[in-house]
Design a protein around this motif. Structure first.
Motif, short mmCIF file in Angstrom:
data_model
loop_
_atom_site.label_atom_id
_atom_site.label_comp_id
_atom_site.label_asym_id
_atom_site.label_seq_id
_atom_site.Cartn_x
_atom_site.Cartn_y
_atom_site.Cartn_z
N ARG B 17 0.84 -1.20 0.00
CA ARG B 17 0.00 0.00 0.00
C ARG B 17 0.87 1.24 0.00
O ARG B 17 1.85 1.32 0.74
N LEU B 19 1.48 4.91 1.03
CA LEU B 19 1.02 5.83 2.07
C LEU B 19 1.59 7.21 1.79
O LEU B 19 2.76 7.34 1.43
N PRO B 20 0.78 8.24 1.95
CA PRO B 20 1.28 9.59 1.65
C PRO B 20 2.31 10.08 2.65
O PRO B 20 2.39 9.58 3.78
N PRO B 22 3.48 12.24 5.38
CA PRO B 22 2.75 13.06 6.35
C PRO B 22 3.30 14.48 6.44
O PRO B 22 2.54 15.43 6.66
N HIS B 34 5.68 7.37 12.86
CA HIS B 34 4.34 7.97 12.72
C HIS B 34 3.34 6.91 12.25
O HIS B 34 2.26 6.75 12.83
N TYR B 35 3.72 6.16 11.22
CA TYR B 35 2.80 5.16 10.68
C TYR B 35 2.68 3.93 11.59
O TYR B 35 1.72 3.18 11.46
N ARG B 37 1.90 3.99 14.52
CA ARG B 37 0.70 4.20 15.36
C ARG B 37 -0.54 3.66 14.66
O ARG B 37 -1.46 3.19 15.29
N GLN B 38 -0.53 3.77 13.34
CA GLN B 38 -1.69 3.28 12.58
C GLN B 38 -1.55 1.82 12.20
O GLN B 38 -2.54 1.12 12.02
N PHE B 39 -0.30 1.38 12.04
CA PHE B 39 -0.05 -0.02 11.68
C PHE B 39 0.90 -0.61 12.73
O PHE B 39 2.13 -0.54 12.56
N PRO B 40 0.35 -1.16 13.81
CA PRO B 40 1.21 -1.65 14.90
C PRO B 40 2.28 -2.66 14.45
O PRO B 40 3.31 -2.79 15.11
N ARG B 41 2.04 -3.35 13.33
CA ARG B 41 3.04 -4.30 12.84
C ARG B 41 4.34 -3.60 12.46
O ARG B 41 5.38 -4.23 12.30
#
Lengths: 157, 70
Positions: B17, B19-20, B22, B34-35, B37-41
């Motif tokens: 995927r 991702l822009p 930030p 930063h990412y 936090r959105q994708f714990p993996r």
């Protein structure tokens, strides 16, 4: 004029989290990053949801002297919070629609199966009647689809 | 002939995927955090050196345990 914490406190509703990061830039200037924490993205989220969540969680970056930042912060954070609110409500709407679609899809095959089940039984009966002389026992235990086809074709002819 | 300077935009890729970016002023490792936090993996994840794709510089994130054995 609101203080920094008053401004943050005004936009952080229950359950909402945010990270504030400060960097020194020299010459009395600082850089402030305000990042809303919207929690983890579900594993099987669609591309649109991933992009939307990325946009919502985009940090707000402000640089300048502390006085300048303090002055503009209340307005900036209010606009950022509005974006986050709109984005989160859009996500809720997407989730609601997706759940509804899944529920509908789940209920449809069940209804279909319920309506087609008697038809299969009927066709089996018809088939048994048509092939009553030859190998009736074998055709009765075979796949219903195959017997339905032969049964229908037999009645058509 | 006038010379124009092109600035490559950054793009971050994770699990196929895109991702822009930030914030262009963020270091790639900070973007990874930063990412995460959105994708714990992505916690403890790795940053792969960027490759150029058109006018974009694509950084790839990989899970921390990706390719580790023994």
């Amino acid at each position: 004029m609101n203080t920094f914490l008053q401004s943050v406190g005004a936009v952080l509703t229950t359950g909402l989290k945010a990270t504030v990061e400060l960097h020194g830039l020299g010459d009395g200037k600082i850089k402030l990053l305000y990042t809303p924490d919207i929690g983890p993205t579900p594993e099987k989220s669609s591309e649109a949801v991933v992009q939307l969540r990325s946009a919502i969680a985009k940090p707000m970056v402000v640089s300048g002297t502390p006085e300048e930042i303090e002055e503009a912060f209340a307005e900036l954070i209010a606009s950022k919070a509005a974006v986050v609110r709109r984005g989160l409500s859009a996500l809720d709407e997407i989730e609601r629609l997706a759940t509804k679609a899944v529920d509908e899809a789940k209920s449809k095959p069940a209804a279909k199966a319920a309506s087609t089940a008697p038809a299969v039984g009927e066709s089996e009966d018809r088939d048994d009647e048509a092939d009553s002389d030859a190998d009736s026992e074998a055709s009765g235990h075979r796949a219903p689809v195959a017997t339905e086809v032969t049964g229908n074709s037999a009645t058509n002819f | 002939m006038a010379v124009s300077i092109l600035t490559l935009s950054r793009l971050f890729r994770f699990a196929g995927r895109d991702l822009p970016d930030p914030d262009p002023s963020m270091e790639p490792m900070d973007v990874l955090k930063h990412y995460a936090r959105q994708f714990p993996r992505l916690n403890g994840g790795k940053l792969i050196d960027p490759i150029n794709e058109g006018d974009s510089q694509v950084y790839e994130f990989r899970q921390g345990n990706f390719g580790d054995r023994g």
